[in-house]
Structure formats: C-alpha cells, structure tokens
Design a protein around this motif. Structure first.
Motif, short mmCIF file in Angstrom:
data_model
loop_
_atom_site.label_atom_id
_atom_site.label_comp_id
_atom_site.label_asym_id
_atom_site.label_seq_id
_atom_site.Cartn_x
_atom_site.Cartn_y
_atom_site.Cartn_z
N PHE A 4 -78.62 -28.56 -38.10
CA PHE A 4 -77.45 -27.66 -38.07
C PHE A 4 -76.48 -28.07 -36.96
O PHE A 4 -75.28 -27.87 -37.07
CB PHE A 4 -77.89 -26.21 -37.88
N HIS A 24 -82.85 -27.09 -40.28
CA HIS A 24 -82.06 -28.08 -41.00
C HIS A 24 -81.34 -27.43 -42.18
O HIS A 24 -81.95 -26.66 -42.92
CB HIS A 24 -82.96 -29.19 -41.55
N PRO A 25 -80.05 -27.74 -42.37
CA PRO A 25 -79.37 -27.16 -43.52
C PRO A 25 -79.90 -27.76 -44.82
O PRO A 25 -80.32 -28.92 -44.84
CB PRO A 25 -77.91 -27.57 -43.32
N THR A 26 -79.91 -26.97 -45.87
CA THR A 26 -80.26 -27.49 -47.18
C THR A 26 -79.04 -28.29 -47.69
O THR A 26 -77.94 -28.15 -47.13
CB THR A 26 -80.56 -26.33 -48.15
N GLN A 29 -75.94 -26.29 -48.19
CA GLN A 29 -75.40 -25.79 -46.92
C GLN A 29 -74.65 -26.90 -46.19
O GLN A 29 -73.56 -26.69 -45.64
CB GLN A 29 -76.53 -25.24 -46.04
N THR A 48 -81.65 -22.74 -57.98
CA THR A 48 -82.20 -21.48 -57.49
C THR A 48 -83.05 -21.74 -56.24
O THR A 48 -83.76 -22.74 -56.18
CB THR A 48 -83.09 -20.83 -58.56
N GLY A 49 -82.92 -20.87 -55.27
CA GLY A 49 -83.76 -20.97 -54.07
C GLY A 49 -83.35 -22.07 -53.11
O GLY A 49 -84.13 -22.48 -52.26
N GLY A 51 -80.79 -21.94 -50.93
CA GLY A 51 -80.11 -21.47 -49.72
C GLY A 51 -78.62 -21.25 -49.89
O GLY A 51 -77.84 -21.46 -48.96
N LEU A 54 -76.95 -18.39 -47.32
CA LEU A 54 -76.55 -18.81 -45.98
C LEU A 54 -75.30 -19.69 -46.04
O LEU A 54 -74.46 -19.64 -45.16
CB LEU A 54 -77.72 -19.55 -45.32
N GLY A 301 -81.08 -14.07 -58.25
CA GLY A 301 -80.90 -14.06 -56.81
C GLY A 301 -82.04 -13.56 -55.97
O GLY A 301 -82.14 -13.89 -54.80
N ASP A 303 -85.00 -13.02 -53.75
CA ASP A 303 -85.75 -14.01 -52.99
C ASP A 303 -86.98 -13.33 -52.41
O ASP A 303 -86.92 -12.68 -51.39
CB ASP A 303 -84.85 -14.55 -51.87
N LYS A 305 -90.75 -13.94 -51.08
CA LYS A 305 -91.58 -15.04 -50.58
C LYS A 305 -92.86 -15.19 -51.41
O LYS A 305 -93.51 -14.21 -51.75
CB LYS A 305 -91.99 -14.79 -49.13
N ARG A 331 -89.21 -21.55 -54.55
CA ARG A 331 -88.02 -21.40 -53.71
C ARG A 331 -88.21 -22.04 -52.35
O ARG A 331 -89.32 -22.17 -51.86
CB ARG A 331 -87.68 -19.91 -53.56
P1 ADP Z 1 -80.33 -19.21 -53.57
O1 ADP Z 1 -79.25 -18.20 -53.37
O2 ADP Z 1 -79.81 -20.61 -53.57
O3 ADP Z 1 -81.20 -18.94 -54.76
P2 ADP Z 1 -81.36 -18.10 -51.11
O4 ADP Z 1 -80.09 -18.11 -50.36
O5 ADP Z 1 -81.86 -16.82 -51.62
O6 ADP Z 1 -81.30 -19.15 -52.32
O7 ADP Z 1 -82.47 -18.79 -50.17
C1 ADP Z 1 -83.78 -19.04 -50.62
C2 ADP Z 1 -84.75 -19.03 -49.44
O8 ADP Z 1 -84.53 -20.16 -48.61
C3 ADP Z 1 -84.60 -17.82 -48.55
O9 ADP Z 1 -85.88 -17.30 -48.28
C4 ADP Z 1 -83.97 -18.35 -47.29
O10 ADP Z 1 -84.38 -17.62 -46.17
C5 ADP Z 1 -84.48 -19.77 -47.26
N1 ADP Z 1 -83.55 -20.69 -46.57
C6 ADP Z 1 -82.21 -20.73 -46.70
N2 ADP Z 1 -81.67 -21.71 -45.95
C7 ADP Z 1 -82.69 -22.31 -45.32
C8 ADP Z 1 -82.78 -23.40 -44.36
N3 ADP Z 1 -81.70 -24.05 -43.95
N4 ADP Z 1 -84.02 -23.74 -43.92
C9 ADP Z 1 -85.10 -23.07 -44.35
N5 ADP Z 1 -85.10 -22.04 -45.22
C10 ADP Z 1 -83.90 -21.66 -45.71
#
Ligand code: ADP
Ligand code: MG
Length: 452
Positions: A4, A24-26, A29, A48-49, A51, A54, A301, A303, A305, A331
């Motif tokens: 990041f 680390h950003p996905t 991101q 899906t899943g 990130g 964020l 959407g 999420d 765990k 995810r």
């Molecule tokens: P999407 O909207 O793409 O389906 P989400 O935004 O719901 O996905 O995120 C999925 C999961 O990944 C969440 O539990 C979130 O906390 C986790 N997450 C998001 N960004 C990161 C990151 N940079 N590193 C680790 N985990 C992340």
C-alpha cells in the motif's frame, strides 16, 4: 506484488490499513485507487471477493472534508445487508479521521429514526435505492454537497427494476461530482445507467490470470434434490455452507427439511422482518447456525468469512446470478467449492447459462452418514448497545470475570446501536444466560434473550 506504501497514501492511512490487517492491495485496488484519487469516473469490474469495497471506500474517505456539514458521498447498493456491510467497512477505514459519520438508509427500518440520524449529520450515506428516494422526496436528505457517487453491484439494481429510482436520485446530485461503478458482472443493459451517470469513464478490468478464482465447480444430476442436498453436505463436510433457492417459499421448505434431519439452519429471504434478517445473517456469520438457506438476496456482495461451500439447490436463472452466488465462497484468495444440484429441468437451465459445465451423477459422492452440520455455539441477544455505551470488551468482561466463562468458550460479539449479540459455546450457554440475566454489564442491568 506492491504494498500500500507504493500507492503514495498518507502515513495515517497506512497505519490504519496495517491495523486492519491490510498490507498489500489486491489487483483491483492497485489499479482503481490512484485513478479515483485523481478524480476520474470509473467502471470497475473485478471478480467476487477481490476487495472492491476498499477500492472505492479508501479514496472516498481520503477526500472527505472534515469541516463539511452535509453528506459528501452517496453509496447505493442493492440490498440492506450489503449496505450495512459497506457502511461497516467505511467506518473501519475512516477510523483515522475525526468524527466521520456513516449512516445506512434502507427499508424495513424506522424512517423517523433515520431522519434523527440524518439530522445529527452524516458524511457518508449508504443505502438502497427505494428508501433513498423516499428520503429525497420527503426532503429529509440533503444531496447538494455530494462529491462522490458509488453504485455497488449496479447490474443487480437494474435487474431489480431500480433504474428509474437511481436515475431520479442521480439527476438531483451536483453535476460536479465523481461517479464510480463496481461489480463482478456487467451485462449489456448496463449502458442504460452508465451513459447517463458517468462522465468519460475509465474502464478497469483485471486480466483473468491475475483473477484466478479458486472455486471448484461441480454439477450433479439428481432425482431427489432434498436427499442430494444432504448427500452433498455429508460428502463435503463443510464448516459453513450457503444453499441458494430460487424462491422464498423454497428457502423455508429446504430449511425445515434440513432442520428435521438435524442440521442447524438459518433462513434468509425478503419475507422476513428486518430484525429477523439481521439475526439470521448474524447467527450464520458467528457460526451458531452454520447453514444459510437463502434467495438471491444473499448472492450479492455479502462477505462472510470462511464459507467453504455454496450449493445451488435450484439453478439460477442467469449466468450473472450464478457467478455472484458461487462468489460467496473462495473470497480474498481462499479456496471454495460450488455445487449445483440439477434435476432434468435444472440440467437444461444450466446448459443455457453455463454450457461449459459438465454434470456427474450424484451417486459418485461418498457421504458420511454420521455427519450433521451443527453449530457448537449459540447466540444470546442483549438489550443494549452503542447508545448505552456498551462495548464488546464490557460484555467479555462480565462473561469472563463476573460469570466465570472461559475466554475460549466465547465467540463473536457484535454490538449495534440498541442491541448486542454474543455467541457462546453450548456447553456453558445456560450459565452465561442466567449470569447475564442476573448480573450487570458496565453497571447496567440489561435484558437478555436466547436466539431460536
Ligand atoms: P468484493 O466486493 O470484490 O466482492 P470485498 O470488498 O467484499 O470483495 O472484499 C472481500 C474480502 O477481502 C473482505 O473480507 C475484505 O476484508 C478482504 N480484503 C479486501 N482488501 C484486502 C487486502 N488488500 N488484503 C487482504 N484482504 C483484503
Ligand atoms: Mg462487493
């Protein structure tokens, strides 16, 4: 993989991200955040899943003006549950700023309460189209200072017939604004919204090799779906499972059937009262009820765990729905399993929406007949929350110190405005229940219920 830090974010943002466990950003991101910071309109598509939340929430929060009195950002989402989840993520990401208020506006909850919250001031509004429009018509929200508009799962909102509501809302937003669209799927009809809402949008799509989604997809041809559902559960032996049905009535039938066979089940559909919807989802997420039987209400959407299997009891009507349903597992780089149970009609339907998937006979599975998915925890509801200044630590304190429950017998604690929930191991739940009922939390005597 970049960190990041390389996205040149202020140090307080980086510290907060580290505290939240994000290092680390996905890929989405990494691509979206710099462009959003620059002020571009964006159409982002990523699996899906991956990130996406964020990706839009972080830059949006970065830009919030702490001295502005009116809402600065509007996030529109298709369901109440998703709105709540997005609001939660925004609050966590905004911890480093002073007094950022995020409020949710959706149906099934008191309008008056929402108006009171709005009057106290809100920086970010997250809600569903219908209720948002309702507030707009009653002139209870001020949209004149909105600088960022986000549509999460926009394609779903079109499917639900919300296009007109959204367009009406958007036509009343300032022209000078940034608009962002996020989803994993964009069917062709989405242009209807994008053309009107976005200005010279940049399309971001993550290439597929970066998007390796680790979901093993299985299709089984079956005669008896109820029996096959149990066979599937007893073969894969998941810890948390979501079962999708196409109708509300079916979710109730399937839940009842599973319950009668000894499985612990939560049901989620649009017929339930809002508090029931919340409590069902909460008991699934805290593992008290480890199977969630739901309509497509839960497909977008959410999420949760460690959902390790998604089962299509009914084949969905559209390929987008299939993608989003199975996307509740696998995810954040975890792996998952998706199973579709198909009778003759289901096979035909699936061959239309997912022709590449091949079916196998369900008789290939090797169920363990002794396996029943039951929660080891149960949930207590406490009649007090943030408004009574209750925090998770207070509940934990009472349970451990006053009542003598061991820490490892206590599961998730969720504190909301007026209520709190705590998951407790079944072996000590009676002791916890009577202890809480007769004792005090933070010096206050509070009522306690046992859910289900
Ligand atoms: P999407 O909207 O793409 O389906 P989400 O935004 O719901 O996905 O995120 C999925 C999961 O990944 C969440 O539990 C979130 O906390 C986790 N997450 C998001 N960004 C990161 C990151 N940079 N590193 C680790 N985990 C992340
Ligand atoms: Mg999302």
């Amino acid at each position: 993989m970049i960190s990041f830090k390389e996205l040149s974010l202020p140090s307080e943002v980086l510290i907060n991200l580290t505290n939240l466990g994000y290092t680390h950003p996905t890929p989405i991101q990494e691509k979206a955040i710099p462009l959003i910071i620059k002020g571009k309109d964006i159409i982002a598509r990523a699996k899906t899943g991956s990130g996406k939340t964020l990706s839009f929430a972080l830059p949006l929060i970065l830009k919030l003006d702490e001295n502005e009195h009116f809402p600065q950002a509007l996030i529109i989402a298709p369901t109440r549950e998703l709105s709540e989840q997005i609001a939660g993520e925004c609050r966590r990401l905004a911890q480093y700023k002073k007094d950022i208020k995020v409020i949710t506006l959706y149906g099934g909850t008191s309008l008056t309460q929402q108006v009171i919250s709005l009057e106290k001031g809100a920086d970010i509004i997250v809600g569903t189209p219908g209720r948002l429009l309702d507030h707009f018509s009653r002139e209870t929200i001020h949209l004149g200072e909105i600088k960022t508009l986000i549509l999460d799962e926009a394609d779903r909102m079109l499917d639900m017939g919300f296009a007109d509501d959204i367009l009406k809302l958007v036509s009343n937003l300032p022209k000078q604004r940034q608009s962002l669209l996020f989803s994993a799927t964009y069917p062709d009809n989405i242009d209807k919204l994008t053309k009107v809402i976005l200005k010279n949008p940049i399309e971001i799509k993550i290439e597929s090799e970066k998007e390796k989604i680790d979901i093993k997809e299985h299709v089984y041809s079956v005669n008896d779906k109820d029996k096959s559902l149990i066979t599937t559960l007893q073969h894969f032996q998941p810890s948390l499972a979501i079962v999708f049905c196409n109708t509300k009535v079916k979710t109730v039938e399937v839940s009842t059937m599973l319950n009668e066979k000894g499985f612990d089940v939560a049901t989620l559909n649009g017929d339930l009262e809002q508090y029931e919807r919340q409590e069902m989802l909460l008991q699934f997420a805290n593992t008290s009820l480890p199977i969630l039987v739901a309509t497509d209400l839960a497909a977008r959407g959410l999420d949760i765990k460690d959902v390790d299997i998604v089962i299509n009891y009914d084949v969905p009507m559209k390929s987008e729905d299939y993608t989003h349903r199975i996307g509740r597992t696998g995810r954040a780089n975890k792996s998952g399993v998706a199973v579709s149970l198909c009778d003759e009609y289901g096979l035909k339907k699936l061959s239309e929406i997912k022709p590449e998937l091949k079916s196998r006979p369900i008789s290939e599975l090797r169920p363990n007949k002794n396996f029943y998915l039951q929660g080891s925890l149960q949930t207590l509801c406490i009649d007090g929350g943030k408004k009574k200044k209750i925090r998770a630590g207070d509940i934990l304190g009472t349970l451990c110190k006053d009542i003598g429950i061991e820490n490892n017998k206590i599961g998730k604690i969720n504190v909301y405005a007026t209520h709190s929930y705590v998951a407790i191991d079944k072996s000590v739940i009676k002791k916890a229940f009577s202890g809480l009922k007769n004792g005090k939390i933070k010096g206050k005597k509070l009522r306690v219920w046992w859910l289900n």
